[in-house]
Design an enzyme around this catalytic site. Structure first.
Site, mmCIF file in Angstrom:
data_model
loop_
_atom_site.group_PDB
_atom_site.id
_atom_site.type_symbol
_atom_site.label_atom_id
_atom_site.label_comp_id
_atom_site.label_asym_id
_atom_site.label_seq_id
_atom_site.Cartn_x
_atom_site.Cartn_y
_atom_site.Cartn_z
ATOM 1 N N HIS A 170 -28.068 1.826 -14.635
ATOM 2 C CA HIS A 170 -26.836 1.138 -14.219
ATOM 3 C C HIS A 170 -25.735 1.307 -15.258
ATOM 4 C CE1 HIS A 170 -27.468 -1.146 -10.528
ATOM 5 N NE2 HIS A 170 -28.598 -1.666 -10.968
ATOM 6 N N GLN B 190 -22.779 -4.748 -12.527
ATOM 7 C CA GLN B 190 -23.097 -5.510 -11.311
ATOM 8 C C GLN B 190 -22.315 -6.814 -11.207
ATOM 9 O OE1 GLN B 190 -27.509 -4.997 -12.044
ATOM 10 N NE2 GLN B 190 -27.474 -4.912 -9.809
ATOM 11 N N CYS C 227 -32.902 -3.805 -5.912
ATOM 12 C CA CYS C 227 -31.730 -3.919 -6.769
ATOM 13 C C CYS C 227 -30.820 -4.985 -6.168
ATOM 14 C CB CYS C 227 -31.004 -2.575 -6.823
ATOM 15 S SG CYS C 227 -29.504 -2.612 -7.821
ATOM 16 N N LEU C 228 -30.294 -5.870 -7.005
ATOM 17 C CA LEU C 228 -29.445 -6.950 -6.495
ATOM 18 C C LEU C 228 -28.162 -6.417 -5.851
ATOM 19 C CD1 LEU C 228 -29.865 -9.604 -9.350
ATOM 20 C CD2 LEU C 228 -30.950 -9.596 -7.097
ATOM 21 N N HIS D 20 -34.288 1.127 -15.023
ATOM 22 C CA HIS D 20 -33.375 0.804 -13.923
ATOM 23 C C HIS D 20 -32.042 0.283 -14.482
ATOM 24 C CE1 HIS D 20 -32.717 -0.859 -9.696
ATOM 25 N NE2 HIS D 20 -31.785 -1.486 -10.393
ATOM 26 N N GLU D 21 -32.113 -0.615 -15.473
ATOM 27 C CA GLU D 21 -30.883 -1.224 -16.015
ATOM 28 C C GLU D 21 -30.077 -0.232 -16.851
ATOM 29 O OE1 GLU D 21 -29.941 -3.821 -14.637
ATOM 30 O OE2 GLU D 21 -31.903 -4.195 -13.752
ATOM 31 N N GLY E 196 -33.510 -8.158 -13.686
ATOM 32 C CA GLY E 196 -32.597 -7.438 -14.563
ATOM 33 C C GLY E 196 -31.214 -7.411 -13.934
HETATM 34 ZN ZN ZN Z 1 -30.113 -2.589 -9.945
#
Ligand code: ZN
Length: 186
Positions: free
Chosen positions: A154, A50, A108-109, A150-151, A45
């Protein structure tokens, strides 16, 4: 085009995404770049913040993960073969959480090398819009439910460290401080 991924400490990660009122070439290109960036980073995701844009736009693809099952119902129709419905590109998503929760591992990236168990709703309902301007209703459970939560976090400037137990936060504190310093130097 692959985009640089913003890391913890970058203020854009704390910025709530603006609603997307109209899909234009800029939004279409951004969604495509986000998919390419997510796949190249082996993520499941990615949120617009991000890649440096505070917009209500996220992309997901949980199909590469085989050991953590998901279920998906799209507009009332159960999807038997998850990969056929992936990737998802969601605009202006609104989330309704199921009552039951469980703990599951998350990364998480924007937080390289950090994973922690996070408590999330086992199932969710999401109403969103597609790039084609259609409304879509999603019911998801398992890994996809977790990824959607999670997304959408964000998109609202919320990060998974905000939902970590204080013990996990303490155990990751030196890595988190280092990450913030590295980001500040950029
Ligand atoms: Zn993340």
């Amino acid at each position: 085009m692959k985009l640089p991924i913003r890391k913890y400490g970058d203020p854009i990660l704390r910025t709530k995404g603006k609603r997307i009122e109209a899909v234009d070439d800029d939004i279409r290109a951004l969604a495509e770049d986000m998919l390419e960036t997510m796949h190249a980073a082996n993520g499941i995701g990615l949120a617009a913040q991000q890649v440096g844009r505070a917009l209500q736009l996220t992309v997901l693809d949980v199909s590469p993960v085989e050991d953590r099952p998901s279920t998906l119902t799209l507009n009332g129709k159960p999807i038997a073969e998850l990969a056929e419905a992936m990737p998802l590109v969601l605009l202006n998503p609104e989330l309704r959480l199921g009552a039951e929760t469980d703990l599951g591992s998350e990364g998480c990236l924007s937080f390289p090398e950090i994973t922690a168990d996070i408590e999330r709703a086992i199932s969710v309902e999401v109403e969103a819009e597609t790039l084609e301007g259609e409304k879509v209703r999603i019911e998801a459970s398992g890994l996809l439910s977790r990824a959607l939560q999670h997304e959408v976090d964000h998109l609202n400037g919320i990060l998974f460290i905000d939902r970590m137990s204080s013990a996990s936060k303490v155990s990751h504190s030196s890595r988190l401080k280092r990450l913030q310093k590295e980001t500040a130097r950029l």
